[in-house]
Scaffold this motif. Structure first.
Motif, PDB file in Angstrom:
ATOM      1  N   ALA A  72       0.745  -1.213  -0.238  1.00 14.54           N
ATOM      2  CA  ALA A  72      -0.631   0.139   0.092  1.00 14.54           C
ATOM      3  C   ALA A  72       1.261   1.313  -0.304  1.00 14.54           C
ATOM      4  O   ALA A  72       1.556   0.980   0.867  1.00 14.54           O
ATOM      5  CB  ALA A  72      -0.699  -0.077   1.263  1.00 14.54           C
ATOM      6  N   GLN A 128      -3.819   4.287  -0.619  1.00 17.29           N
ATOM      7  CA  GLN A 128      -3.778   2.850  -0.110  1.00 17.29           C
ATOM      8  C   GLN A 128      -4.534   2.571   1.834  1.00 17.29           C
ATOM      9  O   GLN A 128      -3.289   3.361   2.314  1.00 17.29           O
ATOM     10  CB  GLN A 128      -3.523   2.548  -1.082  1.00 17.29           C
ATOM     11  N   TYR A 180      -4.904  -1.802   2.319  1.00 17.27           N
ATOM     12  CA  TYR A 180      -5.867  -3.222   1.744  1.00 17.27           C
ATOM     13  C   TYR A 180      -6.364  -3.578   3.097  1.00 17.27           C
ATOM     14  O   TYR A 180      -6.028  -3.858   3.936  1.00 17.27           O
ATOM     15  CB  TYR A 180      -5.549  -3.605   0.775  1.00 17.27           C
ATOM     16  N   ASP A 212      -6.541  -2.511  -4.663  1.00 17.43           N
ATOM     17  CA  ASP A 212      -5.350  -2.545  -3.855  1.00 17.43           C
ATOM     18  C   ASP A 212      -6.281  -3.932  -3.084  1.00 17.43           C
ATOM     19  O   ASP A 212      -5.277  -4.506  -2.716  1.00 17.43           O
ATOM     20  CB  ASP A 212      -4.616  -1.607  -3.163  1.00 17.43           C
ATOM     21  N   LEU A 240      -0.686  -2.688 -10.029  1.00 11.94           N
ATOM     22  CA  LEU A 240      -1.502  -3.021  -9.482  1.00 11.94           C
ATOM     23  C   LEU A 240      -2.007  -3.971 -10.584  1.00 11.94           C
ATOM     24  O   LEU A 240      -2.595  -5.136 -10.906  1.00 11.94           O
ATOM     25  CB  LEU A 240      -2.974  -2.503  -8.644  1.00 11.94           C
TER      26      LEU A 240
END
Lengths: 363, 363
Positions: B128, B134, B136, B166, B191
């Motif tokens: 992240a 981000q 996750y 993500d 990603l």
């Protein structure tokens, strides 16, 4: 037009409830879940669609030779029906309800003894009757509500208003020792008397008064509570009026209201209409909608109060099929009470209601 | 004015987030839960209030000599503080999260093996990073989403759009074998490449494309999906834009959207504003709001990206404290797509955001 679209159209015409292809697919997928066939009430429970939509869908599928039902109420696909669902790629309904919390997300072990005491103490409770559209929830549901309110800081040391209480949430709250005071406003004399008698016997800070929510909220209860809880009838008019009364009772900002709303008597369109009304008319946010939170104990008058034109409907339910989602709302900044005028309204019957009236009479 | 009202006023002034006495009470009640004192991040998790509101509340309580904190970040009440909470009748926060389902209401046992496989396969996932805000979710959260979508008939045999991934929901969905097709639109090249590589390796019906949601949704994806899922940034502008893109992707009525919304970065007032926008601008109903559904794995850049003026804030979290409520929305009759123009907007920063910018610069 696909065959499913045709079925949706027929169902919509008969029910006057907006019915999509996805609704039909969903109901068929619920019919597919039981390996040995399905009971109508299980399908209503699984589908979470209006009762009448499910009934007419099964009715149309039967007319089209896709399902049949035996005397005991089991509905099965015919071989034409099996062929059809295979071609349409409809899969059996999946179901992952947590067995520990019955999907409420709450661990009730701390309340186990209290739940037993509550059940013992209320064994002589008044029966649910048709006059007021009654039907009460299981004890685990009652204590699910207690736990949820307690967790959110809406119960301990607080003043709670219960608007209509065939569920006896007031007594459960009193027995938990958490709230400072509980007031019940209830139309049914039997319940008013029962709750007051029990509260006195058990020395609980609970008081019940007779009240019809079409009247103004009594002055002493306006702006007096931290929290309200209710289980409203589901016509849009009744929903709005109950919200008004509940919100009028709250002290101000940061207070909470709890209530159930079903999918069995309220379509997605009604949910949309209700939510829009709620957010546009009142300064509140919806903080939670927990599906399948409220489980209702089957009531005696079910089969006599509903449609009798389909044999698969007129069978005794084998499970507590009637469920509702638990809403929690919270008042936000700008909230400054609501109007408290008397107001008449249609309480129980619209074309999505369980209680049977011919559609032509409902409007 | 009561002392609590005074604290609320100070906190509101510093945060520019509406703060009620009940908010302060709630945060104090969370501070009271830990017998040996409380860690800041546990209080944020329990309180479900904006991060900055919790930080300033603890800050004010500290200035007023009601709490103190040690080097290891533990916050404790002083004896003056203990006296105060006793007089104010504030009780320790109650907490009843179901241990079996982590409050999601879903039994994931059927997915246990798949969760292990997913974790093994994605061990080399991209970290992240701050650039795209981000962070996750845990694998159990990912499969909670899969189970929820599957149960509601929104996944099996369906086309799923993942807007920003993500969390790698696309790979999990693909590995479940349920959806017909999964499309990922994602701004982060790392990603996009990772998902496409894994999908190819594992032979999954998953494709990722680079996309910035400020652009129009590519034509081939308009009206093409049964379901979308996303984890939007939480400024009102970003929330509206993400809803637009998600809804533009849906086929029509009866389709569903899933997304998370926190209370740590969004106040009740923002929830209210968001819900009003959602219901007034789009033909949808909110079918579910499940608190604490999404659990985020702690990310590396937390402490460097947030305010550093309070020592009790600058400590490593001991639990996955960042959570969000899961929303499910469903399109209702009248839904006929939404506008699909490019649109710029402030994505990440408002005065409720975790990422630190001085309040004066945010507007």
């Amino acid at each position: 037009m696909t065959r499913i679209a045709g079925i949706a159209e027929k169902v919509e015409k008969r029910t006057r409830i907006r019915t999509t292809e996805k609704d039909i697919e969903n109901i068929i997928s619920c019919l597919l879940k039981g390996r040995e066939g399905s009971h109508f009430w299980e399908v209503v429970y699984l589908a979470q669609k209006p009762f009448n939509m499910v009934a007419e869908t099964v009715g149309v599928l039967k007319e089209e030779g896709l399902v049949e039902n035996s005397e005991d109420g089991m509905i099965r696909f015919t071989s034409a029906g099996q062929e059809f669902v295979k071609n349409e790629k409809i899969y059996p309904k999946r179901h992952y309800a947590c067995p520990h919390c019955e999907r409420r997300g709450l661990d009730l072990r701390e309340f186990d003894d209290l739940i037993k005491r509550f059940e013992n103490e209320t064994e002589d409770r008044p029966k649910a009757i048709l006059d007021y559209d009654q039907g009460y929830v299981t004890s685990r549901t009652v204590f699910g509500r207690i736990a949820l309110m307690a967790e959110r800081g809406d119960l301990e040391g607080k003043r709670l208003l219960v608007l209509g209480d065939d569920d006896l949430v007031s007594l459960a709250a009193g027995m938990s020792g958490l709230p400072e005071e509980v007031v019940v406003l209830e139309i049914d004399d039997r319940l008013v008397n029962y709750i007051n008698k029990k509260a006195k016997e058990l020395n609980l800070p609970v008081k019940a008064f007779k009240y019809d929510f079409r009247e103004s909220l009594p002055e002493e209860f306006v702006g007096a509570f931290d929290t309200f809880t209710t289980d409203p009838p589901e016509t849009i008019e009744a929903l709005e009026l109950v919200m008004k009364r509940g919100l009028a009772s709250l002290k101000g900002e940061g207070c909470a209201g709890y209530f159930g709303l079903t999918k069995a008597e309220s379509s997605m369109k009604k949910w949309n209409e209700f939510q829009r009304m709620l957010l546009n008319k009142f300064e509140v946010a919806i903080t939670d909608i927990i599906e399948d939170f409220n489980h209702y104990v089957n009531w005696d008058y079910l089969l006599e109060s509903i449609r009798d034109d389909y044999s698969f409907v007129q069978v005794e339910p084998r499970l507590n099929w009637y469920r509702s989602s638990m809403y929690r709302i919270e008042t936000v900044s700008g909230f400054a009470g609501v109007d408290n005028k008397p107001q008449d309204c249609e309480l129980y019957v619209d074309n999505e209601a369980l209680i049977y009236k011919p559609v032509s009479l409902t409007k």
